[in-house]
Motif scaffolding. Structure first.
Motif, PDB file in Angstrom:
ATOM      1  N   SER A 166      39.547 -10.440  12.861  1.00  0.00           N
ATOM      2  CA  SER A 166      40.129 -11.687  12.352  1.00  0.00           C
ATOM      3  C   SER A 166      41.643 -11.582  12.268  1.00  0.00           C
ATOM      4  N   GLY A 167      42.134 -10.487  11.694  1.00  0.00           N
ATOM      5  CA  GLY A 167      43.575 -10.296  11.560  1.00  0.00           C
ATOM      6  C   GLY A 167      44.238 -11.437  10.823  1.00  0.00           C
ATOM      7  N   TYR A 168      43.646 -11.861   9.709  1.00  0.00           N
ATOM      8  CA  TYR A 168      44.188 -13.012   8.977  1.00  0.00           C
ATOM      9  C   TYR A 168      45.450 -12.637   8.204  1.00  0.00           C
ATOM     10  N   THR A 169      46.417 -13.501   8.217  1.00  0.00           N
ATOM     11  CA  THR A 169      47.601 -13.394   7.380  1.00  0.00           C
ATOM     12  C   THR A 169      48.332 -14.733   7.415  1.00  0.00           C
ATOM     13  N   SER A 170      49.507 -14.771   6.833  1.00  0.00           N
ATOM     14  CA  SER A 170      50.403 -15.907   6.984  1.00  0.00           C
ATOM     15  C   SER A 170      51.534 -15.468   7.898  1.00  0.00           C
ATOM     16  N   LYS A 171      51.746 -16.200   8.952  1.00  0.00           N
ATOM     17  CA  LYS A 171      52.865 -15.913   9.842  1.00  0.00           C
ATOM     18  C   LYS A 171      54.133 -16.280   9.078  1.00  0.00           C
ATOM     19  N   PRO A 177      55.704 -20.033   5.785  1.00  0.00           N
ATOM     20  CA  PRO A 177      54.467 -19.271   6.006  1.00  0.00           C
ATOM     21  C   PRO A 177      53.336 -20.180   6.463  1.00  0.00           C
ATOM     22  N   THR A 178      52.640 -19.769   7.517  1.00  0.00           N
ATOM     23  CA  THR A 178      51.579 -20.568   8.105  1.00  0.00           C
ATOM     24  C   THR A 178      50.331 -19.700   8.272  1.00  0.00           C
ATOM     25  N   ALA A 179      49.180 -20.187   7.785  1.00  0.00           N
ATOM     26  CA  ALA A 179      47.945 -19.432   7.923  1.00  0.00           C
ATOM     27  C   ALA A 179      47.645 -19.209   9.400  1.00  0.00           C
ATOM     28  N   ALA A 213      49.063 -11.367   3.956  1.00  0.00           N
ATOM     29  CA  ALA A 213      49.846 -12.193   3.027  1.00  0.00           C
ATOM     30  C   ALA A 213      49.208 -13.578   3.016  1.00  0.00           C
ATOM     31  N   ASP A 214      48.289 -13.797   2.080  1.00  0.00           N
ATOM     32  CA  ASP A 214      47.492 -15.018   2.046  1.00  0.00           C
ATOM     33  C   ASP A 214      48.277 -16.179   1.441  1.00  0.00           C
ATOM     34  N   THR A 216      48.886  -9.071  -0.086  1.00  0.00           N
ATOM     35  CA  THR A 216      50.250  -8.999  -0.625  1.00  0.00           C
ATOM     36  C   THR A 216      50.880 -10.392  -0.723  1.00  0.00           C
ATOM     37  N   GLY A 217      50.054 -11.416  -0.568  1.00  0.00           N
ATOM     38  CA  GLY A 217      50.549 -12.789  -0.545  1.00  0.00           C
ATOM     39  C   GLY A 217      50.609 -13.442  -1.909  1.00  0.00           C
ATOM     40  N   TRP A 218      50.030 -14.642  -1.993  1.00  0.00           N
ATOM     41  CA  TRP A 218      50.231 -15.480  -3.172  1.00  0.00           C
ATOM     42  C   TRP A 218      49.028 -15.454  -4.114  1.00  0.00           C
TER      43      TRP A 218
END
Length: 518
Positions: free
Chosen positions: A362-367, A378-380, A339-340, A418-420
């Motif tokens: 990396s496992g990047y998302t927004s917490k 939401p926080t990167a 969720a970017d 699935t983010g912005w």
């Protein structure tokens, strides 16, 4: 230290073994632990702690495991002496109380399952573990592991070596999980997940924080992603059988579900958009921190008064179309969900094996808000293996196993945002669920392979030029921004964050070069 398995019934004020679901619900209501909702679910409130407490999670530093654990901010150590002291205090605390005991297992594959006894101070916590773990019809007389949960016992950091009154402690030597100071039920399921994440790689089984489903043709899909990215929503597909919604193992034969239930975020839940999850919430289910209408006791899934992290826990059989065995073959596709919050990642892109390992590490998302204490927007963030808080070993170990299995079984891998889009969080909008579902369908039926691709020069991935049911401009996020220059700046910013985060990993040059290009 006396093992909890050896305590006799006479030790506790009263002991209840493997109570039926209905009895546990009645008991929880009678004890004032929760109330029944209009749909028959049990609604409970978890008080101050409405999410996990990552800074209060510890692994006992024992000679058996010392050199294997990836110690640091995530895997914090606590001494054997502190554990033994807390254990004695907790057992003394419970000795004057009724306790509820459940014997079951984690893991649908009997060759790799973990037999487990839980000892709960709360009836509703015992209901939770009965619904989330697996009933063991062939249970042994002595379970292998014990989980003890005493939420009303508060630790003293000065005396007990903890960070606060809350503690979630795993001892591999004593095969015990000790939890106290928090009512949040998710600590129980995630602590057992952490145990499996340590034990299974030694058996050449890859533990995964993912959901899974299977089509009528036998094709298996895995969905990796942190809480709130859509694992539960997207794997609950009326046209496919659900294998499991959160945690799986990958063996030489295929995959298997760790759990017997689902623990879904339900903030904003709508029957029209997610009918399977909505209809699964009925008698025997638990709703955590959901606000009810005071007159009708109807759940208001839009109300975040207590937390954004409202939860529904229910047995997997509440979902129609479930693979009852919890065991399936090797995956055909892997989908990394993110969720970017920057609003710059493509909604869908194709990955090579090296890129898959890069993005897995990396496992990047927004917490997302509410998942952990203190997170309100939401926080990167980067969470290795899409589940760093639950991975005791070095992330490279899990990534190496994933890469080997992708190559051996020719698994196609995709990154789905699935983010912005159209701008960052607060300016842009969340990508429509209907678009995401269309992308997932194209991946699962293979149609996404039949289109042409274009390379994204910043994120270094292949973007399909067409996906049925998705406007072409949506596939290229730069075209959804009012100011393309602002997009470029944000994309560069995120690419730099990827590169900075990845410096921590010790991997081959090919994997390093598979990531974004700042």
């Amino acid at each position: 230290m006396k093992n909890a398995l050896n305590y006799t019934n006479s030790y506790f004020k009263k002991t209840h073994y493997n109570l039926p679901i209905a009895t546990l619900v009645e008991t929880a209501v009678a004890r004032g632990e929760g109330v029944l909702t209009s749909n028959g679910a049990l609604r409970v409130k978890t008080g101050e702690y409405t999410g996990r407490s990552p800074k209060d999670k510890f692994i006992v530093d024992e000679e058996l495991i010392n050199s294997k654990i990836n110690w640091g901010e995530i895997n914090r150590s606590i001494s054997e002496e502190s554990f033994d002291q807390l254990y004695s205090k907790v057992m003394k605390h419970l000795s004057n109380r009724e306790v509820f005991i459940f014997d079951g297992k984690a893991g649908a594959d009997s060759d790799h399952s973990l037999s487990l006894r839980t000892i709960n101070e709360r009836a509703w916590h015992n209901l939770f573990v009965q619904q989330l773990f697996i009933k063991d019809n062939k249970k042994s007389s002595t379970p292998e592991w014990t989980l003890i949960n005493a939420p009303t016992f508060k630790a003293d950091p000065n005396e007990d070596g903890t960070n606060s009154e809350v503690f979630v402690i795993v001892s591999f030597k004593k095969k015990t999980v000790l939890i106290g100071g928090t009512e949040y039920a998710g600590e129980m399921k995630k602590s057992i997940f952490s145990v499996l994440n340590y034990l299974l790689p030694e058996k050449n089984v890859l533990p995964m924080h993912c959901s899974a489903n299977i089509g009528s043709n036998g094709n298996v899909s895995l969905f990796f992603g942190l809480s709130g990215t859509g694992k539960t929503t997207l794997s609950a597909d009326p046209n496919r059988l659900l294998v499991g919604d959160d945690e799986h193992g990958w063996t030489e034969r295929g995959i298997f579900n760790f759990e017997g239930g689902c623990y879904a975020k339900c903030i904003g839940l709508k029957k029209e958009q997610e009918p399977q999850i909505f209809n699964a919430i009925k008698f025997g289910s638990i709703l955590e921190n959901v606000i009810l209408d005071p007159k009708t006791a109807t759940p208001d899934f839009e109300d975040n008064t207590l937390t954004e992290n409202t939860r529904a826990a229910y047995p997997i059989e509440h979902i129609p179309g479930v693979l009852e065995t919890g065991i399936a073959g090797h995956p055909n596709v892997i989908i990394f969900l993110t969720a970017d919050a920057f609003g710059v990642l493509p909604p869908v892109s194709k990955l090579s094996k090296e890129q898959a390992m890069y993005h897995f590490l990396s496992g990047y998302t927004s917490k997302l808000a509410g998942t952990e204490r203190g997170v309100t927007n939401p926080t990167a963030t980067f969470s290795a293996c899409f589940g760093a808080p639950f991975m005791p070993l070095k992330p490279e170990k899990y990534a190496e196993m994933l890469g080997e299995k992708i190559e051996k079984h020719n698994v196609k891998t995709y990154l789905v945002n699935t983010g912005w889009t159209g701008g960052p969080y607060g300016e842009g909008s969340r990508i429509k669920l209907s678009y995401t579902r269309a992308m997932i369908s194209a991946i699962q039926d293979g149609n996404i392979e039949n289109t042409s691709y274009s390379k994204d020069e910043i994120f270094n991935v292949q973007i399909p030029n067409e996906v049925t049911g998705v406007p072409t401009n949506v596939l290229r996020p730069r075209k959804t921004w009012d100011d393309p220059n602002e997009y470029d700046n944000k994309a560069q910013e995120l690419a730099e964050l990827f590169q900075e985060n990845f410096k921590q990993f010790n991997v081959s040059k090919d994997i390093y070069e598979a990531g974004p290009k700042a």
